[in-house]
Write an enzyme that holds these catalytic residues in place. Structure first.
Site, PDB file in Angstrom:
ATOM      1  N   HIS A  79       2.211 -47.819 -62.251  1.00 50.39           N
ATOM      2  CA  HIS A  79       3.040 -46.998 -62.453  1.00 50.39           C
ATOM      3  C   HIS A  79       4.465 -47.382 -63.626  1.00 50.39           C
ATOM      4  O   HIS A  79       4.399 -48.783 -63.072  1.00 50.39           O
ATOM      5  CB  HIS A  79       3.788 -45.961 -61.611  1.00 50.39           C
ATOM      6  N   HIS A 117       9.071 -37.796 -68.557  1.00 45.40           N
ATOM      7  CA  HIS A 117       7.532 -37.509 -68.229  1.00 45.40           C
ATOM      8  C   HIS A 117       7.054 -36.393 -68.604  1.00 45.40           C
ATOM      9  O   HIS A 117       5.831 -35.835 -68.562  1.00 45.40           O
ATOM     10  CB  HIS A 117       7.685 -36.956 -66.822  1.00 45.40           C
ATOM     11  N   ARG A 121      24.902 -44.142 -72.290  1.00 48.37           N
ATOM     12  CA  ARG A 121      24.244 -42.923 -72.775  1.00 48.37           C
ATOM     13  C   ARG A 121      22.606 -44.351 -71.903  1.00 48.37           C
ATOM     14  O   ARG A 121      22.621 -44.686 -72.414  1.00 48.37           O
ATOM     15  CB  ARG A 121      23.455 -42.869 -74.008  1.00 48.37           C
ATOM     16  N   CYS A 171      25.450 -41.580 -80.299  1.00 51.08           N
ATOM     17  CA  CYS A 171      23.990 -41.408 -79.771  1.00 51.08           C
ATOM     18  C   CYS A 171      23.093 -39.972 -80.439  1.00 51.08           C
ATOM     19  O   CYS A 171      24.101 -39.340 -81.365  1.00 51.08           O
ATOM     20  CB  CYS A 171      23.903 -40.077 -78.669  1.00 51.08           C
ATOM     21  N   TYR A 203      13.587 -39.449 -80.352  1.00 50.94           N
ATOM     22  CA  TYR A 203      14.398 -40.150 -81.417  1.00 50.94           C
ATOM     23  C   TYR A 203      13.817 -39.991 -82.636  1.00 50.94           C
ATOM     24  O   TYR A 203      14.021 -40.895 -83.630  1.00 50.94           O
ATOM     25  CB  TYR A 203      14.650 -41.359 -81.151  1.00 50.94           C
TER      26      TYR A 203
END
Lengths: 590, 590
Positions: free
Chosen positions: B144, B168, B253, B301, B435
């Site tokens: 994982h 996810h 963030r 951000c 992004y």
């Protein structure tokens, strides 16, 4: 009377080296100038030894005031820019009756046009008119920033010349002229349409022709926005025909007449405050001593698309549509190499002070760029001598043009003859009082050039080139096809996306991009694009494009919000009204 | 079954070095992990030796599955990013009944929640649910990308975790999960509100608390947009109270839980394709071997102001208002120095290939920047260990955070433990599938991450901070006064002008600017501004601001034209509806 003016007016040939802080004069030899003063100086016959193919449309007058002289060039052009700035900022020329006027001449004196026409030499005094004012500029001739060209107006109205040499259109210049006023025209001669009458007009026309006689013949496909000086744009639909614009179709933006330069005698001077003896390089030095580089770069005039802004709300300046932009492969040597290999790197004690690199053009133009751009190994600033594999055309700066990729074209100075590392920006009119942006609500009077920031890197831009307004756009399988255009951004920022709409900007489709394939951060050349956009029905469509650059800046929507009185930086969405027609019908219509 | 999956599933600890082309593992020791496999490995007690002032709200469980292990960290976090990308691009995990399912288990099998809850160990098999599906993830645990954190969901629904670990939410991840499906819940247990019921919920809540137990306590003035992971913004009116944002008010963030790092054992690895043995540096090495630099830099951000875009048209993501931006003075060493002095300059044969510098965060996050930015002497990229004169707070990357001035904050990777010079961008989810910007008409499904360009430099931005919506603005002598805000642009471009309007954008007034006073082209910090705007009458006003940067790019007008499904790059004009009230009346009202 100020000490400066006293000094300026005392001798016929003040030493500019001591007076204006310039250690060297521009050393272009063989450039034609137009006035031979009564005091003897080096006389040389005309030369026409530039190696460009364009033919000079010369009709040499035998008049003794069209002569060629190295000394005069030094005075006339070399001083031009710094003086222009000097006058802009301090006005030491307070009126002084005792020294410049006879007792009969006062500000209330009246003169006829005939009186003015009889004052055209140093012996008689040199007079001009402007509107209904009469001015004795005898003492100003030797210190005129634009050189002896001012004598073309001797005995005439100066207004026709100022209309062409638009840098005079500042309150400071007008105030300076007023300091030379000796009176007014008699009421009978105060005719505002006078310049249009035959006798003065033909003299002025002939004088202007002589000023521009070195200009080359241009491709008739270029769309002229002014003949003197030449400003001509590439036809919009040809902008995207070739990725690299052919030299003959590259837009021309000249501020002054094209100078005649004898390439055998051309020199480039490199100077800096710590340099005792400025370095002088010939064209051969440049071509042989430094490594050659090819850089594909798009140049765009700050005023490109001004007509669109003007149509929304009037602005001053050339009425460019979309063609004051072109793309070429420039060959030259790195500005950084030339500076560092001729005068060495910036000494430590100057490192924090040197902020600008100034370029001086042989024709009197000047501009500067930040030194970090000039000296950045990734900045790709060149001193070019070839364009698309051919020697630089006369219109584009032969023999040497500075190339500043990613910046407004106005900083890529043509016919560059001197480069100065300096603490301050160029003092030229075009650096100080032009090429700056202002807020949308500012009037010309409210626009404060002293605090505004010079335009250097340009904002993101895009235009539709195909179709042109009122043309048809073929609809194939529900899509408006073959829509083409260009996109470009300053600072080496590439184009990440061009959004195209056929419903005026309600819905958008990504265009297919043809990028220049240049290194990230050095994308100096434009991107071409083509779009195929879903369209629901035939009929009128409003095609709109907007580009997004690698900093994800994108074009603003409306002209209103980017409006500025000088009509520069026009980057609003580009809109073209066309007609969507199904392909089959369109072909039947042929 | 593919060879890759076969290899992955064969052994409990595949060698990532050979399998994924990584020569080294992240070598953070002492970071807490949450699962102790049944096979023995190095056990170490908890350490809490970070030197930040924030206190960890630790409530240590004595459960044997919360342990700390260097080996596990290498597997769990070190692999994370490259694996995440690997799974995104190839899905080798085709369902394979023969190897992973017993004959009784088929995709049609039905299970109760009780059945699922009884499968939480390697011995019994590890099962989870998602919606009404039941999945046996036993073989996936070791590979994982997010490490053993996946075991927190063992026996439960995985949906609550995926809601928090939003990476996810991609079709690829969902497809991967499907390859582990062994059946469905029985109809009686297919209750979509099940997660809200008491038994599961308390287990999940407790599991989540353990995941985030290393997170520091934050200033209650910060406005939380999500608690786990922490995303909290600076209150808008405090953004312009201080030019340098205090550390406790700097927006947070985080993409994942704050990792616990033992600073004594912290190491930073520098690697490149030509480097045989990656260089390892301790914090002391960084602090002692390289010259220190202070760089004032604003970080923003990519999703700042998303709520405004969401209000215009819904978008996915944290609902930031204007406070996901702050400004600090960062102290550290030049990334360029560290790279060049540890592994030397990029060899000639690699010069054209190395295009990116990748940062790997200890918590599993990763990102990259163009190598020309990382290695530019004027790029000012730092490896920081102090912020505003204090050690880097835990929330901001202690002990070491990469700082990339002028770029989106997402590239300034916190808790950085490895730096790789590479031919390609980071393979992380956040570089590849987050992004990035898309056109205004693109749906989530139409947004093609593989062709979109990563956000690096940010576009020009500005906001009104005073007044806040529905507050009053004092009118003094016909002007609305005291209007304040910030402006900023990426790429080191300064602010040349902020236009402020109180009539919704019809007329504009220049704001008075407080610039950071940084070198041209290196204006990494924001500009504060204050405006006093003529107002014709009292009552409702719509205050609007738009900034112009040194490339004369300016903010677009509307949200609609910059809309994108991820709600990033929100740079439309900022609008605040307020009430203009005469100063005297306003004071009387007090």
């Amino acid at each position: 009377m100020s000490a400066l003016r006293r000094t300026l007016l005392k001798g016929a040939s003040p030493s500019p080296g001591t007076l204006f802080g310039h250690r060297g004069l521009v050393s272009v030899r063989g450039t034609r100038v137009l006035y031979q003063p009564s005091t003897p100086s080096l006389f040389r016959p005309f030369s026409s030894s530039t190696s460009t193919s364009a033919t000079s449309k010369t009709t040499h007058s035998s008049s003794n005031w069209i002569k060629s002289s190295t000394v005069q060039l030094s005075l006339g052009l070399g001083l031009g820019i710094s003086l222009a700035a000097l006058y802009s900022y301090s006005n030491p020329h307070a009126p002084s009756q005792t020294e410049t006027q006879s007792p009969k001449q006062s500000k209330q004196s009246l003169f006829t046009r005939g009186d003015v026409r009889s004052h055209t030499t140093k012996e008689t005094g040199i007079w001009v008119t402007s509107n209904d004012g009469v001015y004795d500029i005898t003492d100003f001739v030797d210190i005129h920033p634009g050189g002896e060209r001012i004598l073309l107006a001797a005995g005439h109205s100066i207004d026709a010349f100022w209309a062409i040499f638009s840098l005079h259109n500042s309150p400071e210049t007008k105030e300076l002229l007023e300091s030379y006023r000796i009176g007014n025209l008699i009421p009978a001669d105060q005719d505002p349409t006078y310049n249009a009458t035959r006798d003065d007009q033909s003299a002025i026309t002939s004088a202007l022709e002589r000023l521009f006689e070195n200009d080359p013949i241009r491709d008739p496909l270029l769309i002229s926005r002014s003949d003197r000086p030449c400003n001509a744009e590439t036809p919009p639909e040809l902008l995207t025909r070739d990725f690299v614009t052919p030299n003959n179709l590259f837009f021309v933006r000249n501020h002054l007449p094209v100078p005649e330069i004898d390439v055998e005698e051309y020199t480039l001077e490199i100077d800096a405050p710590w340099v005792k003896n400025p370095i002088t390089l010939t064209l051969k030095d440049l071509q042989r001593k430094f490594e050659h580089h090819d850089v594909m770069t798009t140049l765009q005039c700050a005023g490109n698309r001004r007509k669109e802004m003007h149509d929304a709300k009037p602005v001053k300046g050339l009425q460019w549509t979309q063609g004051a932009i072109s793309n070429a492969i420039w060959t030259g040597v790195l500005l950084k190499d030339v500076i560092e290999q001729s005068i060495g790197p910036v000494p430590k004690e100057w490192a924090d002070k040197i902020k600008h690199v100034q370029f001086h053009g042989a024709e009197g133009y000047g501009a500067s760029i930040p030194s970090h751009k000039a000296l950045d190994p990734r900045g790709d600033c060149l001193l070019t001598f070839a364009m698309n594999g051919s020697p630089l055309p006369k219109d584009h700066g032969w023999p040497v043009r500075a190339l500043v990729p990613g910046h407004v074209a106005a900083r890529s100075v043509k016919w560059v003859t001197k480069i100065t590392l300096a603490e301050d920006e160029s003092e030229s009119h075009w650096q100080q009082r032009d090429y700056k942006g202002f807020g949308p609500s500012k009037t010309l009077e409210e626009s404060d050039y002293s605090t505004a920031v010079s335009i250097q890197e340009m904002p993101v831009q895009s235009c539709v080139t195909v179709p042109q307004p009122n043309e048809t756009v073929p609809v194939v399988e529900g899509r408006a096809t073959g829509i083409k255009g260009f996109a470009w951004s300053g600072g080496g920022r590439g184009i990440v996306r061009v959004d195209v709409s056929v419903d005026g900007g309600k819905t958008w489709t990504d265009a297919k991009l043809t990028r220049p394939g240049q290194e990230a951060g050095k994308e100096w050349a434009w991107t071409h694009w083509e779009a195929s956009v879903p369209v629901t029905k035939e009929g009128p469509v409003e095609i709109v494009c907007k580009a997004v650059d690698t900093s994800y800046n994108e074009q603003p929507r409306d002209m209103e919000s980017v409006y500025n009185v000088r009509g520069v930086l026009v980057s609003a969405w580009h809109r073209v009204k066309a007609e969507a027609v199904k392909k089959a019908e369109q072909e039947n219509a042929k």
